[in-house]
Design a protein around this motif. Sequence first.
Motif, PDB file in Angstrom:
ATOM      1  N   SER A 115     -34.081  73.518  11.296  1.00 59.62           N
ATOM      2  CA  SER A 115     -34.363  73.433  12.190  1.00 59.62           C
ATOM      3  C   SER A 115     -35.417  73.516  13.021  1.00 59.62           C
ATOM      4  N   LYS A 116     -36.405  73.968  12.178  1.00 60.31           N
ATOM      5  CA  LYS A 116     -37.314  73.594  12.822  1.00 60.31           C
ATOM      6  C   LYS A 116     -38.914  72.206  12.938  1.00 60.31           C
ATOM      7  N   GLY A 117     -38.066  71.118  11.853  1.00 61.39           N
ATOM      8  CA  GLY A 117     -38.930  70.099  12.180  1.00 61.39           C
ATOM      9  C   GLY A 117     -39.729  70.444  11.058  1.00 61.39           C
ATOM     10  N   HIS A 118     -40.326  70.501   9.991  1.00 64.30           N
ATOM     11  CA  HIS A 118     -40.883  71.158   9.072  1.00 64.30           C
ATOM     12  C   HIS A 118     -41.762  69.957   8.450  1.00 64.30           C
ATOM     13  N   TYR A 119     -40.605  69.121   8.738  1.00 63.79           N
ATOM     14  CA  TYR A 119     -40.288  67.377   8.089  1.00 63.79           C
ATOM     15  C   TYR A 119     -39.572  66.873   8.263  1.00 63.79           C
ATOM     16  N   TRP A 120     -39.858  66.002   8.948  1.00 58.90           N
ATOM     17  CA  TRP A 120     -39.302  65.082  10.375  1.00 58.90           C
ATOM     18  C   TRP A 120     -38.233  64.609   9.236  1.00 58.90           C
ATOM     19  N   PHE A 121     -38.962  63.829   8.138  1.00 59.30           N
ATOM     20  CA  PHE A 121     -37.804  63.451   7.273  1.00 59.30           C
ATOM     21  C   PHE A 121     -36.694  64.672   6.501  1.00 59.30           C
ATOM     22  N   ALA A 122     -37.015  65.408   6.130  1.00 58.40           N
ATOM     23  CA  ALA A 122     -35.872  66.037   5.629  1.00 58.40           C
ATOM     24  C   ALA A 122     -35.305  66.256   6.636  1.00 58.40           C
ATOM     25  N   THR A 123     -35.331  66.263   7.353  1.00 60.26           N
ATOM     26  CA  THR A 123     -34.306  67.581   8.649  1.00 60.26           C
ATOM     27  C   THR A 123     -33.218  65.747   8.785  1.00 60.26           C
ATOM     28  N   SER A 124     -34.344  64.849   9.065  1.00 58.37           N
ATOM     29  CA  SER A 124     -32.441  63.388   9.198  1.00 58.37           C
ATOM     30  C   SER A 124     -32.102  62.983   8.112  1.00 58.37           C
ATOM     31  N   PHE A 125     -32.624  63.638   7.062  1.00 61.17           N
ATOM     32  CA  PHE A 125     -31.903  63.210   6.041  1.00 61.17           C
ATOM     33  C   PHE A 125     -30.838  63.922   5.452  1.00 61.17           C
ATOM     34  N   LEU A 126     -30.864  65.177   6.390  1.00 60.03           N
ATOM     35  CA  LEU A 126     -29.716  66.026   5.470  1.00 60.03           C
ATOM     36  C   LEU A 126     -28.764  65.744   6.501  1.00 60.03           C
ATOM     37  N   VAL A 127     -29.166  65.839   8.312  1.00 63.50           N
ATOM     38  CA  VAL A 127     -27.741  65.323   8.785  1.00 63.50           C
ATOM     39  C   VAL A 127     -27.154  63.935   8.059  1.00 63.50           C
ATOM     40  N   LEU A 128     -27.922  63.126   7.653  1.00 58.53           N
ATOM     41  CA  LEU A 128     -27.265  62.000   7.098  1.00 58.53           C
ATOM     42  C   LEU A 128     -27.110  61.927   6.052  1.00 58.53           C
ATOM     43  N   MET A 129     -27.032  63.476   4.832  1.00 58.64           N
ATOM     44  CA  MET A 129     -25.869  63.919   4.147  1.00 58.64           C
ATOM     45  C   MET A 129     -25.112  64.246   4.531  1.00 58.64           C
ATOM     46  N   LEU A 130     -24.453  65.914   5.862  1.00 61.92           N
ATOM     47  CA  LEU A 130     -23.177  66.020   6.675  1.00 61.92           C
ATOM     48  C   LEU A 130     -22.916  65.011   6.542  1.00 61.92           C
ATOM     49  N   LEU A 131     -23.499  63.639   7.881  1.00 67.49           N
ATOM     50  CA  LEU A 131     -22.654  62.232   8.184  1.00 67.49           C
ATOM     51  C   LEU A 131     -21.977  61.689   7.061  1.00 67.49           C
ATOM     52  N   SER A 132     -22.563  61.960   5.511  1.00 70.27           N
ATOM     53  CA  SER A 132     -22.563  60.474   4.997  1.00 70.27           C
ATOM     54  C   SER A 132     -20.819  60.696   4.256  1.00 70.27           C
ATOM     55  N   PRO A 133     -19.989  61.812   4.396  1.00 77.46           N
ATOM     56  CA  PRO A 133     -18.457  61.696   4.022  1.00 77.46           C
ATOM     57  C   PRO A 133     -17.682  60.972   4.895  1.00 77.46           C
ATOM     58  N   TYR A 134     -18.392  60.589   6.246  1.00 78.71           N
ATOM     59  CA  TYR A 134     -17.921  59.973   7.567  1.00 78.71           C
ATOM     60  C   TYR A 134     -17.950  59.370   7.936  1.00 78.71           C
ATOM     61  N   LEU A 135     -19.992  58.703   7.154  1.00 78.37           N
ATOM     62  CA  LEU A 135     -19.903  57.246   7.045  1.00 78.37           C
ATOM     63  C   LEU A 135     -19.142  56.762   5.626  1.00 78.37           C
ATOM     64  N   ASN A 136     -19.272  57.256   4.898  1.00 75.36           N
ATOM     65  CA  ASN A 136     -18.341  56.589   3.677  1.00 75.36           C
ATOM     66  C   ASN A 136     -17.053  56.027   3.425  1.00 75.36           C
ATOM     67  N   CYS A 137     -16.511  57.285   4.707  1.00 76.12           N
ATOM     68  CA  CYS A 137     -14.639  56.825   5.108  1.00 76.12           C
ATOM     69  C   CYS A 137     -14.703  55.371   6.264  1.00 76.12           C
ATOM     70  N   PHE A 138     -16.095  55.446   6.852  1.00 76.85           N
ATOM     71  CA  PHE A 138     -16.052  54.091   7.652  1.00 76.85           C
ATOM     72  C   PHE A 138     -16.341  52.876   7.009  1.00 76.85           C
ATOM     73  N   ILE A 139     -17.302  53.106   5.863  1.00 78.39           N
ATOM     74  CA  ILE A 139     -17.783  51.490   4.854  1.00 78.39           C
ATOM     75  C   ILE A 139     -17.126  51.512   4.499  1.00 78.39           C
ATOM     76  N   LYS A 140     -15.648  52.147   3.765  1.00 73.26           N
ATOM     77  CA  LYS A 140     -15.180  51.626   2.683  1.00 73.26           C
ATOM     78  C   LYS A 140     -13.404  51.094   3.223  1.00 73.26           C
ATOM     79  N   ASN A 141     -13.329  51.638   4.611  1.00 75.62           N
ATOM     80  CA  ASN A 141     -12.140  51.920   5.522  1.00 75.62           C
ATOM     81  C   ASN A 141     -12.161  50.874   6.352  1.00 75.62           C
ATOM     82  N   SER A 142     -13.757  50.418   6.759  1.00 70.57           N
ATOM     83  CA  SER A 142     -13.468  49.225   8.529  1.00 70.57           C
ATOM     84  C   SER A 142     -13.391  48.130   8.064  1.00 70.57           C
ATOM     85  N   GLY A 143     -13.652  47.394   6.445  1.00 75.31           N
ATOM     86  CA  GLY A 143     -13.625  45.966   6.813  1.00 75.31           C
ATOM     87  C   GLY A 143     -14.772  45.504   7.048  1.00 75.31           C
TER      88      GLY A 143
END
Length: 372
Positions: free
Chosen positions: A122-150
């Motif tokens: 939350s305090k952004g000690h590592y900008w990459f780790a913070t951004s990557f954690l957000v990506l981890m949380l979004l990954s199930p929805y991104l995976n759904c989109f990737i596999k089902n969007s065409g």
Amino acid sequence: MVQTSLKSRRNSRIELLRIICMVMIVAYHYSMYGFYAQDLMYSANKPFVELLSLGGQVGVSVFVLISGYYMVDLNYSFRKFSLFMGQIWFYTLGALLLFLTAFPSSGLVTREILSMSVLPISKGHYWFATSFLVLMLLSPYLNCFIKNSGRRQLLSAIAILLGIYTLLPTLFGIQLSYSTAARFILLYLSAGYIRLYGMEPGSQCKKHRVIFLVLLGLSFAWVLAANILGRSGREFFLLHSNDLSQNGIFTYIVPIEMFLCFLSFKPAYSKAVNFAASLTFGVYLFHDNQLIRSMWQGVFKTSQFIDSPWLPVHALGAVISVYLAGSLIELLRQKTVGPLWQSLTDRFFVPAWNFIGHWLISRLGLPDRQCK
């Protein structure tokens, strides 16, 4: 196609790329935190330092591409989140304890650093780790989109994000506050596209190897040419000789081609390479810690070599030393604190999280559905 015996194991060609990228990131931080910009501007070593810095953003982007390439077929879990946080806390709290006990008079442990060490995401000690954690949380929805969007819809999404992250800043100088999130999602979707519609590992496609080498050569040529022109009185080029490391279309294509270049080689397996690659994120968390960053000036005295002909030798020694130190510390973590945190996660944290999740679903009447 990947041989059956290799399908269940990470491709060591890609794991070697992960190691190379981390070396590039360490070299980038050497150039970024080791020198004062005003002192570097007219130094004879400026081109060399800027060549080192080229690998920073490229290395980060390739890291996300590799993660996305594998995560497309994986499901997010609270266990992964807990292990991720445990690894981060090991480095933030460990560095904090080190400086409080061994270097209490350094003045580096401020109230801000204290809060960043306790709340690193939350305090952004590592900008990459913070951004990557957000990506981890979004990954199930991104995976759904990737596999089902065409294929066409996925390409359209990539094009939109490419415009947000690269074209707006490059053509109009517009920097959006969420450009980092857009960048990571863009790379994740691109990796998913490569996984589903791109070339097979080991395709021996030499085109991407040639394109990557040409782009790398152009990157080096721009830095060198801009510095030469800058020293001949054209100060504009001197001020912009390192712009290739910023978010332009060029720095999207280079990581893609670098990843495809390594993907084109025949898959192989090396236990040693894969093990070394498993330490790379620890190397990042060690050397880019807000407190440990001071080592470039404090331990390696980098600024004292700003005009020295020995700077390349110094840089090589410093980068290798930091990488090896980070690997050793991460190995120590994996053998000691890591298993303990993993045990706590499996025995207490995950069951508690599952209980809370099921309770909320039953109480609120939410559908418990998963993407197909």
